[in-house]
Design a protein around this motif. Sequence first.
Motif, mmCIF file in Angstrom:
data_model
loop_
_atom_site.group_PDB
_atom_site.id
_atom_site.type_symbol
_atom_site.label_atom_id
_atom_site.label_comp_id
_atom_site.label_asym_id
_atom_site.label_seq_id
_atom_site.Cartn_x
_atom_site.Cartn_y
_atom_site.Cartn_z
ATOM 1 N N PRO A 89 -2.433 7.597 -6.226
ATOM 2 C CA PRO A 89 -3.201 8.819 -6.038
ATOM 3 C C PRO A 89 -2.622 10.125 -6.184
ATOM 4 O O PRO A 89 -1.306 10.020 -5.639
ATOM 5 C CB PRO A 89 -4.125 8.800 -4.848
ATOM 6 N N ILE A 90 -3.034 11.139 -6.374
ATOM 7 C CA ILE A 90 -2.424 12.586 -6.195
ATOM 8 C C ILE A 90 -2.389 12.630 -4.853
ATOM 9 O O ILE A 90 -1.088 13.137 -4.190
ATOM 10 C CB ILE A 90 -3.399 13.551 -6.662
ATOM 11 N N PHE A 91 -3.021 12.447 -3.986
ATOM 12 C CA PHE A 91 -2.945 12.440 -2.402
ATOM 13 C C PHE A 91 -3.739 11.239 -1.858
ATOM 14 O O PHE A 91 -4.838 11.006 -2.103
ATOM 15 C CB PHE A 91 -3.506 13.856 -2.060
ATOM 16 N N ASN A 92 -3.144 10.618 -0.802
ATOM 17 C CA ASN A 92 -3.682 9.413 -0.261
ATOM 18 C C ASN A 92 -4.534 9.780 1.041
ATOM 19 O O ASN A 92 -3.962 9.928 2.049
ATOM 20 C CB ASN A 92 -2.652 8.628 0.119
ATOM 21 N N THR A 93 -6.023 9.832 0.788
ATOM 22 C CA THR A 93 -6.750 10.282 1.672
ATOM 23 C C THR A 93 -6.954 9.001 2.798
ATOM 24 O O THR A 93 -7.559 8.991 3.929
ATOM 25 C CB THR A 93 -8.219 10.388 1.168
ATOM 26 N N LEU A 94 -6.638 7.838 2.502
ATOM 27 C CA LEU A 94 -6.731 6.586 3.267
ATOM 28 C C LEU A 94 -5.630 6.334 4.155
ATOM 29 O O LEU A 94 -5.504 5.538 4.904
ATOM 30 C CB LEU A 94 -6.951 5.503 2.516
ATOM 31 N N ASN A 95 -4.400 7.320 4.350
ATOM 32 C CA ASN A 95 -3.226 7.104 4.904
ATOM 33 C C ASN A 95 -3.676 7.143 6.583
ATOM 34 O O ASN A 95 -4.064 8.422 6.856
ATOM 35 C CB ASN A 95 -2.327 8.008 4.659
ATOM 36 N N ILE A 96 -3.790 6.412 7.281
ATOM 37 C CA ILE A 96 -4.283 6.209 8.642
ATOM 38 C C ILE A 96 -3.318 7.183 9.513
ATOM 39 O O ILE A 96 -3.890 7.507 10.794
ATOM 40 C CB ILE A 96 -4.288 4.907 9.488
ATOM 41 N N GLU A 97 -2.141 7.454 9.207
ATOM 42 C CA GLU A 97 -1.346 8.541 9.895
ATOM 43 C C GLU A 97 -1.334 10.039 9.458
ATOM 44 O O GLU A 97 -0.591 10.704 9.869
ATOM 45 C CB GLU A 97 0.312 7.731 9.888
ATOM 46 N N GLY A 98 -2.041 10.047 8.109
ATOM 47 C CA GLY A 98 -2.090 11.383 7.699
ATOM 48 C C GLY A 98 -3.207 12.528 8.154
ATOM 49 O O GLY A 98 -3.955 11.857 9.050
#
Length: 561
Positions: free
Chosen positions: A106-115
């Motif tokens: 993805p362009i940006f990972n919205t599913l990253n739990i640490e993000g």
Amino acid sequence: MSKFTQSLFHPLPNDKKVALPKKFTFPFYYQPHALCIEAANDLQSYLESQRDFIHNFGLNPKLDGLIIGKMFGVMVVEDQDGDLGYLAAFSGKLAESNYLKGFVPPIFNTLNIEGFYKKGEAKLNAINRKIEALESASELKLAYELLESSQISAEKEIKDFKIFMKAQKKIRDKKRDESKGILSDKEFQKLFNELKEQSISYQLKLKYLKVDQQKKIGQAQQELNALLKPIQDLKNKRANQSAKLQRRIHEQYSFFNAKGEKKDLLTIFKDTNSPIPPAGSGECAAPKLFQYAYENNYRPIAMAEFWWGASPKSEVRKHKQFYPSCRSKCEPILGHMMQGLEVDDNPIEQAITFQGKLEIVYEDDYLLLVNKPHEFLSVPGKTQSESVYTKMKTYLPKAKGPLLVHRLDMSTSGLLLIAKNERIHKNLQRQFIERSVKKRYVALLDGELKSESGRIELPLRVDLDNRPQQLVCYEHGKPAVTNYEVKAIENGKTRIYFYPITGRTHQLRVHAAHAQGLRMPIVGDDLYGVKSDRLHLHAEMLCFTHPISKQALTITCEAPF
């Protein structure tokens, strides 16, 4: 055997020496290049046999869970050594993940739990839980009930007192009338003043009663407001945090173009009709493909997108069929990302010309009917001026009024009714509005329809993400009704008569193609089916009352297919 591997560059040997396209695909209206078809077939072969992830596309009745079909994209690219391959992407997330082997990231990972997004989302969810707890509290329910009962009680007491006052007025009026001629003038004046004071007294009591009731209601409202204030404060806090989070996300979605320039979502959408990017912008397959190609020095050659799975209830989506990129989210983004590439011209904006005169099927002193060619506008468009209307203006230079009584879709051929003056136009248009005009269309469906006749009722509205396409929408759609009658089955195609009761945009095309309709697109339908030499839909017959003779006039124009 599929060439799809865990590597993101999937080799695509050009064994047949297929000529590469001179320009990149115009993604919003195209026919897939042979290499894109080969790449799509390879990806589809993988999807049919893969065991790498589980997602319910609606193709396997044994799978549980929500059915979600997906748009997949393939981009044919050339690496730095001149080797051909293709990149693959899916729109949104797949199997609850943004990262799957063999697909570009993805362009940006919205599913990253640490993000920051997931952390911000957790804070918003915590606020939502607090709001839900306060809104479901028994104290709030009692406060609402107290306010409602106070309002009802006040209304009743005031109403009852007004009834009492009305009865007292009748008594006073009767006393006054009976005392005339009996009492002396002095005694009558005294009685009159007493009755007047009594009336004023009741008016004051009513005033004080209203003040007292308003006070009770006000106290109940204050108690309710005291409970609502922390809820509203939390909602304001949620809105502010959500806006900040959304802005920060938009800033993370930053897109390259072929020139090496980079822009984020907010900059890209700043000068559009919707300066706030629609939800899901940047999550579609096409932007992902471009971004990965640019970041890894692959040269984009051609692209195509296809649907995989069951169709959504509102849209027309057919398994394995190619579709254009969405306009509301992707058009501004791809407009930036394709800068620096040579891209095919937009065929929709290419000037449409029709050589020769329009065929006039019927004409008298008051009206005429022409046979509109397919792929020709009824009235001038935003980028195309030539149309039936402009040709009729030339043919009828002395005619007054709007001329065209109704319209046909650009791709539809057949009868168009023209009025030569405003009075005739109003009469004929009223007949259309009152649905007294009988219309018959002939079409070829891509398949063999089992039913011989029937009725389709599917409400329609415009697809805001993909104008001018239409959606089936029971909540906001306008009623759309079509009767049909099968005439013949020919070489796997169905020749059918359509009798539209209403006249919605693309009504016959959607009613034919939609899963809740006939499930068979009209042959050549480039929006809801597969493009061919033309849309096989023709307005064959019109029956209406002549405005002057008052006789029923039935005009037919045989379909050219």
